[in-house]
Design an enzyme around this catalytic site. Structure first.
Site, PDB file in Angstrom:
ATOM      1  N   HIS A  18       0.840  -1.202   0.000  1.00  0.00           N
ATOM      2  CA  HIS A  18       0.000   0.000   0.000  1.00  0.00           C
ATOM      3  C   HIS A  18       0.877   1.254   0.000  1.00  0.00           C
ATOM      4  O   HIS A  18       0.621   2.208  -0.741  1.00  0.00           O
ATOM      5  CB  HIS A  18      -0.889   0.063   1.259  1.00  0.00           C
ATOM      6  CG  HIS A  18      -1.915  -1.018   1.379  1.00  0.00           C
ATOM      7  ND1 HIS A  18      -2.084  -1.746   2.534  1.00  0.00           N
ATOM      8  CD2 HIS A  18      -2.842  -1.497   0.505  1.00  0.00           C
ATOM      9  CE1 HIS A  18      -3.084  -2.610   2.380  1.00  0.00           C
ATOM     10  NE2 HIS A  18      -3.551  -2.490   1.157  1.00  0.00           N
ATOM     11  N   LYS A  42     -17.096  -5.414   9.836  1.00  0.00           N
ATOM     12  CA  LYS A  42     -16.017  -6.313   9.402  1.00  0.00           C
ATOM     13  C   LYS A  42     -15.097  -6.745  10.546  1.00  0.00           C
ATOM     14  O   LYS A  42     -14.194  -7.538  10.328  1.00  0.00           O
ATOM     15  CB  LYS A  42     -15.175  -5.605   8.319  1.00  0.00           C
ATOM     16  CG  LYS A  42     -15.591  -5.943   6.895  1.00  0.00           C
ATOM     17  CD  LYS A  42     -14.463  -5.585   5.944  1.00  0.00           C
ATOM     18  CE  LYS A  42     -14.686  -6.025   4.525  1.00  0.00           C
ATOM     19  NZ  LYS A  42     -13.611  -5.515   3.640  1.00  0.00           N
ATOM     20  N   SER A 130      -2.950  -7.456   3.406  1.00  0.00           N
ATOM     21  CA  SER A 130      -3.174  -7.226   4.835  1.00  0.00           C
ATOM     22  C   SER A 130      -3.504  -8.547   5.526  1.00  0.00           C
ATOM     23  O   SER A 130      -3.047  -8.815   6.639  1.00  0.00           O
ATOM     24  CB  SER A 130      -4.337  -6.251   5.044  1.00  0.00           C
ATOM     25  OG  SER A 130      -4.055  -5.017   4.457  1.00  0.00           O
TER      26      SER A 130
HETATM   27  P1  ADP Z   1      -9.886  -3.676   0.702  1.00  0.00           P
HETATM   28  O1  ADP Z   1      -9.695  -4.203   2.085  1.00  0.00           O
HETATM   29  O2  ADP Z   1     -10.926  -2.615   0.530  1.00  0.00           O
HETATM   30  O3  ADP Z   1      -9.876  -4.740  -0.354  1.00  0.00           O
HETATM   31  P2  ADP Z   1      -7.119  -3.122   0.668  1.00  0.00           P
HETATM   32  O4  ADP Z   1      -6.722  -2.288   1.823  1.00  0.00           O
HETATM   33  O5  ADP Z   1      -6.793  -4.562   0.744  1.00  0.00           O
HETATM   34  O6  ADP Z   1      -8.620  -2.835   0.397  1.00  0.00           O
HETATM   35  O7  ADP Z   1      -6.474  -2.557  -0.653  1.00  0.00           O
HETATM   36  C1  ADP Z   1      -6.686  -1.258  -1.138  1.00  0.00           C
HETATM   37  C2  ADP Z   1      -6.074  -1.125  -2.517  1.00  0.00           C
HETATM   38  O8  ADP Z   1      -4.682  -1.442  -2.456  1.00  0.00           O
HETATM   39  C3  ADP Z   1      -6.651  -2.060  -3.580  1.00  0.00           C
HETATM   40  O9  ADP Z   1      -6.645  -1.352  -4.807  1.00  0.00           O
HETATM   41  C4  ADP Z   1      -5.658  -3.197  -3.626  1.00  0.00           C
HETATM   42  O10 ADP Z   1      -5.650  -3.833  -4.884  1.00  0.00           O
HETATM   43  C5  ADP Z   1      -4.365  -2.444  -3.395  1.00  0.00           C
HETATM   44  N1  ADP Z   1      -3.299  -3.282  -2.841  1.00  0.00           N
HETATM   45  C6  ADP Z   1      -3.363  -4.099  -1.765  1.00  0.00           C
HETATM   46  N2  ADP Z   1      -2.172  -4.717  -1.549  1.00  0.00           N
HETATM   47  C7  ADP Z   1      -1.331  -4.277  -2.520  1.00  0.00           C
HETATM   48  C8  ADP Z   1       0.029  -4.571  -2.874  1.00  0.00           C
HETATM   49  N3  ADP Z   1       0.761  -5.453  -2.187  1.00  0.00           N
HETATM   50  N4  ADP Z   1       0.554  -3.937  -3.950  1.00  0.00           N
HETATM   51  C9  ADP Z   1      -0.197  -3.072  -4.663  1.00  0.00           C
HETATM   52  N5  ADP Z   1      -1.485  -2.767  -4.400  1.00  0.00           N
HETATM   53  C10 ADP Z   1      -2.055  -3.356  -3.349  1.00  0.00           C
END
Ligand code: ADP
Length: 159
Positions: A18, A42, A130
């Protein structure tokens, strides 16, 4: 015209994947808001205020980045705050399939001219989520280098 972008997610917790997207996206706009989605149903590991505080600490050196929380429909938040751009990260074709459907649905809901912009993950973080960080940390595995320092310290306290 100044470009105002949103990068939204649960960020429970924020990972270095992120953070990499935040850093790169911040160079593509005048102001980047990291929008932390508050969805109490959640049952997050980190409560919303903790996530906002820690992401603020992790991004303090990025001058045009702000952290805010929001509830409800992303498109409403985008319309109410007049964002021009919504940034998403893509790790794989799995992300792509989900993200394209979401982007097309959101495009119907946006009122102004809002573009969804996808940034490819850096290969260093393509495997990182995450959920995986939480799983490894809860089993006392080493998560050094996978999350920013402020988040590492909080997870060490939790587990
Ligand atoms: P949610 O819980 O709403 O799915 P996330 O916090 O997991 O959201 O992810 C938010 C955004 O970050 C999404 O666009 C996801 O694809 C992107 N993302 C998550 N992990 C990574 C990563 N390791 N590299 C690039 N983008 C990521």
């Amino acid at each position: 015209m100044a470009t105002k972008a949103l990068y939204a997610g649960s960020f429970d917790p924020l990972t270095n994947g992120h953070y990499d997207i935040i850093k790169r996206a911040s160079k593509l706009c005048d102001e980047l808001v990291v929008g932390v989605i508050s969805n109490p149903q959640k049952k997050p590991l980190l409560d919303i205020d903790t996530r906002v505080k820690l992401i603020g600490q992790a991004t303090k050196d990025l001058e045009n980045v702000k952290v805010q929380s929001f509830e409800g429909l992303l498109a409403d938040y985008v319309n109410d705050n007049k964002f021009d751009m919504v940034v998403r990260g893509l790790r794989s074709s799995l992300d792509f399939d989900n993200e394209i459907a979401m982007a097309q649905m959101n495009a119907r809901l946006y009122k102004g001219n809002v573009e969804t912009v996808f940034l490819m993950t850096s290969p260093d973080y393509a495997f990182l989520s995450s959920t995986m960080v939480k799983e490894v940390a809860s089993l006392k595995g080493d998560i050094k280098g996978l999350v920013p320092d402020a988040i590492f310290d909080e997870l060490m306290k939790k587990f």
